[in-house]
Structures are given as C-alpha cells and as structure tokens.
Write a protein that holds these residues in place. Structure first.
Motif, PDB file in Angstrom:
ATOM      1  N   LEU A  60       0.818  -1.208   0.000  1.00 34.39           N
ATOM      2  CA  LEU A  60       0.000   0.000   0.000  1.00 34.39           C
ATOM      3  C   LEU A  60       0.853   1.261   0.000  1.00 34.39           C
ATOM      4  CD1 LEU A  60      -2.861   1.137   0.065  1.00 34.39           C
ATOM      5  CD2 LEU A  60      -2.858   0.860   2.555  1.00 34.39           C
ATOM      6  N   ALA A  61       1.945   1.243   0.754  1.00 36.94           N
ATOM      7  CA  ALA A  61       2.839   2.403   0.808  1.00 36.94           C
ATOM      8  C   ALA A  61       3.462   2.689  -0.558  1.00 36.94           C
ATOM      9  CB  ALA A  61       3.936   2.178   1.847  1.00 36.94           C
ATOM     10  N   GLY A  62       3.591   1.652  -1.371  1.00 36.07           N
ATOM     11  CA  GLY A  62       4.118   1.860  -2.713  1.00 36.07           C
ATOM     12  C   GLY A  62       3.099   2.420  -3.683  1.00 36.07           C
ATOM     13  N   LEU A  63       1.830   2.403  -3.282  1.00 35.52           N
ATOM     14  CA  LEU A  63       0.756   2.878  -4.145  1.00 35.52           C
ATOM     15  C   LEU A  63       0.282   4.277  -3.786  1.00 35.52           C
ATOM     16  CD1 LEU A  63      -1.359  -0.415  -4.184  1.00 35.52           C
ATOM     17  CD2 LEU A  63      -0.060   0.514  -6.112  1.00 35.52           C
ATOM     18  N   THR A  64       0.503   4.697  -2.539  1.00 40.01           N
ATOM     19  CA  THR A  64       0.016   5.993  -2.076  1.00 40.01           C
ATOM     20  C   THR A  64       0.999   6.585  -1.088  1.00 40.01           C
ATOM     21  OG1 THR A  64      -1.772   7.118  -0.866  1.00 40.01           O
ATOM     22  CG2 THR A  64      -1.360   4.833  -0.302  1.00 40.01           C
ATOM     23  N   ASP A  65       1.054   7.907  -1.040  1.00 43.14           N
ATOM     24  CA  ASP A  65       1.946   8.570  -0.091  1.00 43.14           C
ATOM     25  C   ASP A  65       1.189   9.071   1.133  1.00 43.14           C
ATOM     26  OD1 ASP A  65       0.493  10.596  -1.181  1.00 43.14           O
ATOM     27  OD2 ASP A  65       2.201  11.864  -1.726  1.00 43.14           O
ATOM     28  N   SER A  66       0.039   8.475   1.416  1.00 40.80           N
ATOM     29  CA  SER A  66      -0.770   8.900   2.556  1.00 40.80           C
ATOM     30  C   SER A  66      -0.024   8.695   3.869  1.00 40.80           C
ATOM     31  CB  SER A  66      -2.076   8.101   2.597  1.00 40.80           C
ATOM     32  OG  SER A  66      -2.746   8.310   3.824  1.00 40.80           O
ATOM     33  N   PRO A  67       0.069   9.722   4.720  1.00 39.22           N
ATOM     34  CA  PRO A  67       0.727   9.551   6.021  1.00 39.22           C
ATOM     35  C   PRO A  67      -0.009   8.581   6.929  1.00 39.22           C
ATOM     36  CG  PRO A  67      -0.368  11.687   5.902  1.00 39.22           C
ATOM     37  CD  PRO A  67      -0.398  11.113   4.523  1.00 39.22           C
ATOM     38  N   VAL A  68      -1.317   8.449   6.737  1.00 39.35           N
ATOM     39  CA  VAL A  68      -2.092   7.512   7.549  1.00 39.35           C
ATOM     40  C   VAL A  68      -1.633   6.076   7.303  1.00 39.35           C
ATOM     41  CG1 VAL A  68      -4.408   6.610   8.025  1.00 39.35           C
ATOM     42  CG2 VAL A  68      -4.081   9.059   7.617  1.00 39.35           C
ATOM     43  N   VAL A  69      -1.286   5.764   6.070  1.00 40.95           N
ATOM     44  CA  VAL A  69      -0.784   4.430   5.748  1.00 40.95           C
ATOM     45  C   VAL A  69       0.507   4.161   6.503  1.00 40.95           C
ATOM     46  CG1 VAL A  69       0.188   2.998   3.907  1.00 40.95           C
ATOM     47  CG2 VAL A  69      -1.890   4.323   3.494  1.00 40.95           C
ATOM     48  N   LEU A  70       1.400   5.129   6.527  1.00 46.63           N
ATOM     49  CA  LEU A  70       2.673   4.957   7.222  1.00 46.63           C
ATOM     50  C   LEU A  70       2.476   4.822   8.730  1.00 46.63           C
ATOM     51  CD1 LEU A  70       4.761   7.587   5.222  1.00 46.63           C
ATOM     52  CD2 LEU A  70       4.584   5.123   4.834  1.00 46.63           C
ATOM     53  N   LEU A  71       1.529   5.547   9.281  1.00 46.93           N
ATOM     54  CA  LEU A  71       1.233   5.427  10.708  1.00 46.93           C
ATOM     55  C   LEU A  71       0.677   4.042  11.027  1.00 46.93           C
ATOM     56  CD1 LEU A  71      -0.382   8.907  11.514  1.00 46.93           C
ATOM     57  CD2 LEU A  71       1.863   8.086  12.223  1.00 46.93           C
ATOM     58  N   ASN A  72      -0.276   3.604  10.209  1.00 47.50           N
ATOM     59  CA  ASN A  72      -0.860   2.285  10.435  1.00 47.50           C
ATOM     60  C   ASN A  72       0.175   1.177  10.257  1.00 47.50           C
ATOM     61  OD1 ASN A  72      -3.368   3.344  10.995  1.00 47.50           O
ATOM     62  ND2 ASN A  72      -4.114   3.130   8.900  1.00 47.50           N
ATOM     63  N   ARG A  73       1.094   1.377   9.337  1.00 43.83           N
ATOM     64  CA  ARG A  73       2.156   0.388   9.158  1.00 43.83           C
ATOM     65  C   ARG A  73       3.016   0.302  10.418  1.00 43.83           C
ATOM     66  NH1 ARG A  73       7.392  -0.096   8.199  1.00 43.83           N
ATOM     67  NH2 ARG A  73       8.108  -1.891   6.957  1.00 43.83           N
ATOM     68  N   ALA A  74       3.299   1.439  11.045  1.00 40.74           N
ATOM     69  CA  ALA A  74       4.089   1.434  12.275  1.00 40.74           C
ATOM     70  C   ALA A  74       3.389   0.626  13.367  1.00 40.74           C
ATOM     71  CB  ALA A  74       4.345   2.863  12.746  1.00 40.74           C
ATOM     72  N   ILE A 112      -0.355  15.540  12.280  1.00 40.43           N
ATOM     73  CA  ILE A 112      -1.594  14.805  12.083  1.00 40.43           C
ATOM     74  C   ILE A 112      -2.032  14.236  13.431  1.00 40.43           C
ATOM     75  CG2 ILE A 112      -2.641  12.837  10.915  1.00 40.43           C
ATOM     76  CD1 ILE A 112      -1.980  15.166   9.071  1.00 40.43           C
ATOM     77  N   PRO A 113      -3.298  14.472  13.870  1.00 47.45           N
ATOM     78  CA  PRO A 113      -3.720  14.081  15.222  1.00 47.45           C
ATOM     79  C   PRO A 113      -3.419  12.633  15.596  1.00 47.45           C
ATOM     80  CG  PRO A 113      -5.372  15.460  14.207  1.00 47.45           C
ATOM     81  CD  PRO A 113      -4.341  15.189  13.144  1.00 47.45           C
ATOM     82  N   ARG A 114      -3.658  11.686  14.705  1.00 44.09           N
ATOM     83  CA  ARG A 114      -3.531  10.277  15.078  1.00 44.09           C
ATOM     84  C   ARG A 114      -2.081   9.871  15.287  1.00 44.09           C
ATOM     85  NH1 ARG A 114      -3.852   5.092  12.650  1.00 44.09           N
ATOM     86  NH2 ARG A 114      -4.904   3.660  14.051  1.00 44.09           N
ATOM     87  N   HIS A 115      -1.123  10.644  14.814  1.00 42.63           N
ATOM     88  CA  HIS A 115       0.280  10.330  15.015  1.00 42.63           C
ATOM     89  C   HIS A 115       0.601  10.244  16.500  1.00 42.63           C
ATOM     90  CE1 HIS A 115       4.548  11.588  15.611  1.00 42.63           C
ATOM     91  NE2 HIS A 115       4.740  10.709  14.653  1.00 42.63           N
ATOM     92  N   THR A 116       0.090  11.181  17.285  1.00 45.48           N
ATOM     93  CA  THR A 116       0.348  11.186  18.723  1.00 45.48           C
ATOM     94  C   THR A 116      -0.311   9.990  19.400  1.00 45.48           C
ATOM     95  OG1 THR A 116       0.372  13.602  18.617  1.00 45.48           O
ATOM     96  CG2 THR A 116       0.256  12.619  20.802  1.00 45.48           C
ATOM     97  N   ALA A 117      -1.503   9.626  18.952  1.00 44.95           N
ATOM     98  CA  ALA A 117      -2.188   8.469  19.532  1.00 44.95           C
ATOM     99  C   ALA A 117      -1.431   7.179  19.244  1.00 44.95           C
ATOM    100  CB  ALA A 117      -3.612   8.387  18.987  1.00 44.95           C
TER     101      ALA A 117
END
Length: 392
Positions: A291-305, A341-346
């Motif tokens: 998914l990270a290779g298909l989109t540069d969405s920061p939410v994807v990177l957070l969820n991957r973490a 981005i708010p969810r990063h802190t969560a």
C-alpha cells in the motif's frame, strides 16, 4: 419533519434539475429554496410523492430565477419545456451527480469537497474538519468549484478514480463522523462497481463492506469507542464479511492492484482472525508495504508502524514511527496548517504503552485527546490517559 427523508432526496432532486438543463449553482439554489418550503409545509401536509413535489417546486424556483435574468425568447423556451406535475421518474441520478462533481476541470480536492456538499449534504464546517483546513478556506473552495461546473451537463463526467476517492471519504465521514452516510456510500459504490468493470471499484466496495461489518461492535452501549482488539467479534456481520472477501478475491485475481484492494486485503485479514491474538500481523505488514508503494498517505505509514509493532514488538514499531518524525514544516505527517496529524500522537502513545513506558504513554494519550477530531475519539483517548495515570 422527516429530516432524514429530505436529506436522502436532495441529491436526486438536484440531479434532476441539472439533467433538465439548469446550471449547477442555480440548481442548488433552487433546491435549497424548495427544501425551505418543505420544512414549512410538510409537518402539517406531507405530499404522497415527496421527491416529485420537491422536483416540481425546485424547477419552478429555477424558472422564476431564469425569468428574471434572461431574455424573453429564452424564458418562453424554458417555460414550454416545463414538465407537467406528476410522479418523479424512478431513475436514480445521484451517481451521475457524483460524476458531475468529479469533472476533469476540478482538482481532486475540490471535487471531493463539492460532492460532500452537494450530494453528501455535509456542512462546510464538517468538510473543513475532514481536510484540516479553516472553514473559510473550504467555503471559498466549494464556491469556486460550483462556479466551475455551472453549465456542465452530465455528458461530460469526471473520471472513475476521483469518484472512488469521493465515495471513500463519504463512507469514512458516515462511519466515524457526525453524519451517517456509510450506507449511502455503499449503495452508490455497489452501483458504480456494477456499471464499471474496474477492479478498484470492486476493491472499494469490498473495503466498505468489510469495515461496515464491524460497525455494531465499534461502540459500547454508552457510545464510547471500542478498539478493534477489544471488539466482540460475535457481533460482526458475517454475511457482509463473506461478500466483501468474495468481491476482493475476484478483484485481486485480475492482477491490477490498487490502493483500495490493498486496504481491503488488510481489512479481510482482520476479519479472518477468530481473536485479536490470532491476527496475522506479518502478512498485514506486507500488505502495508504494498500500500505504501501505491500511495503517499501519512495515515498508511502510521498504520504500518502499528502493524510492525504488533508483528515485531513495540520497539520495532517505535523505530518505524521515528523514521517518520520529521519536524520540518514540510513533513508528510503535518496538515496544511503545519500541525502534526492528530492520530500520530495516539499511535506513539499506544506503542509506548506496549513498550511499558506508561508515563510517556499517558502524556501522549492526553495530547492526542486534545487534538482529536471528534468527541467520541477524544473521550476514548482521555480514558486511556486516565487509566494509565491510575496505574502509576
């Protein structure tokens, strides 16, 4: 007054006026005037055909405005074309209205904003919150978009990819926001997937069905959020899960992977696990890599973490998160206003809790609660902070 009925009829009424030749901005004004009359008159005398009534009144409002602004010849032509009062046609033009709002002349962000306003019925404030921009900025964006598509007919639609993004944002707003549009988004996506033989349309439908299947378990009786790991899986809709998986498998078999198919594959892995402990996190990380290779969405990177933290331990998750922590104003993890981005802190709070650093986790949960985009999420994060503080 049945506000839900008016809300559901508004996009189809607007679409009828546009199909008859009204420009977009004028049609929306006319529909709004018809809705005002409905609010005034329907509580005591609701018509047998609410949609037909709205179409008739809105069209007359449009004609009144046209008569005031156009030449005599043009007025007479339009008056002669006025359909006789009667039942509204059964055809649903709502999906066509989505395509109009996704016109190629609009930027993707403007197309989404216009669709949410004109078809979804969201307020400008709700759309601004979804975009993390000031309400005044969003109001200007919507006004410009309306002017751009005024005069455009249904014969000049937008592209499917933009419509899919619009539908997904509508679904997410309906699923976790103040307005329930999830079922409508699923209906329209199902219609789109049937009309267009496109694997991403099928992937989006599968994703919506898989997420929607968990809806009953997402909140407690008091309205508080229930995290995925704590949900009662016996309350999940197994029929929706089965349908979503079947649609996803057919889409993946076409070997044209897109971001919605990848997201649906992740959702399917969650749905397939009998318990949270049996979730195949290793495979989920692999799908997040796709998914990270298909989109540069920061939410994807957070969820991957988060997924890395579950698959390889919280330290690994924190390491993955740290790689994203660029404090420069151009950071991908920042909104257009420069705020994190708010969810990063969560996410950081959750991983620190898993790692045993309760003091840091409690502080971060409190910070995340302050940035939460809605009341339910804020209350959930506040309770997490209080729970950890009580254990210290």
């Amino acid at each position: 007054m049945n506000e839900a009925l008016l809300r559901s009829l508004t996009p189809s009424v607007l679409a009828v006026l546009v199909r008859r030749g009204a420009d977009f901005a004028a049609a929306e004004d006319a529909v709004q005037e018809a809705l005002v009359e409905a609010v005034r008159g329907w509580p005591s005398d609701q018509p047998r055909d609410p949609k037909g009534w709205l179409v008739t009144v809105a069209w007359r409002k449009f004609l009144d405005a046209t008569r005031a602004d156009t030449a005599r010849r043009r007025r007479e032509d339009r008056v002669e074309e006025e359909p006789a009062p009667g039942p509204a046609p059964a055809v649903d033009d709502t999906l066509q209205l989505y395509f109009l709002c996704a016109h190629p002349s609009l930027t993707p962000s403007s197309a989404v904003a216009l669709t949410l306003r004109a078809v979804g019925g969201l307020t400008t404030r709700q759309i601004a919150q979804a975009y993390l921009v000031p309400e005044a900025t969003m109001a200007q964006r919507i006004s410009r978009a309306k002017r751009t598509v005024s005069g455009v007919r249904f014969e000049q639609p937008g592209d499917v990819a933009t419509v899919l993004r619009v539908l997904y944002l509508v679904f997410n707003e309906g699923y976790s926001g103040d307005v329930d549009l999830a079922a409508e988004a699923i209906r329209l996506t199902r219609q789109l997937a049937a009309a267009f033989n496109h694997p991403e349309a099928a992937g989006l439908l599968a994703l919506m069905l898989l997420h929607h299947a968990r809806r009953a378990a997402r909140t407690a009786p008091d309205g508080s959020l229930v995290p995925l790991a704590e949900q009662d899986r016996g309350r999940w809709d197994t029929e929706s899960i089965a349908e979503g998986v079947q649609i996803l498998q057919a889409a993946l078999a076409r070997d044209r992977l897109g971001e919605f198919q990848a997201q649906a594959a992740i959702a399917a892995l969650h749905a397939d696990a009998p318990t949270a402990e049996e979730t195949d996190w290793v495979q989920i990380v692999e799908w997040y890599d796709e998914l990270a290779g298909l989109t540069d969405s920061p939410v994807v990177l957070l969820n991957r973490a988060v997924a890395v933290g579950e698959a390889d331990g919280p330290r690994a998750g924190l390491t993955a998160l740290a790689k994203l922590d660029d404090t420069s104003p151009s950071s991908r993890l920042r909104s257009s206003r420069g705020d994190p981005i708010p969810r990063h802190t969560a996410v950081a709070a959750y991983l620190h809790e898993r790692d045993g650093d309760l003091a840091t986790a409690a502080r971060l949960y409190a910070e995340a609660a302050h940035k939460a985009p809605n009341l339910a999420e804020r209350d959930h994060l506040t309770r997490q902070a209080a729970r950890l503080n009580a254990r210290r």
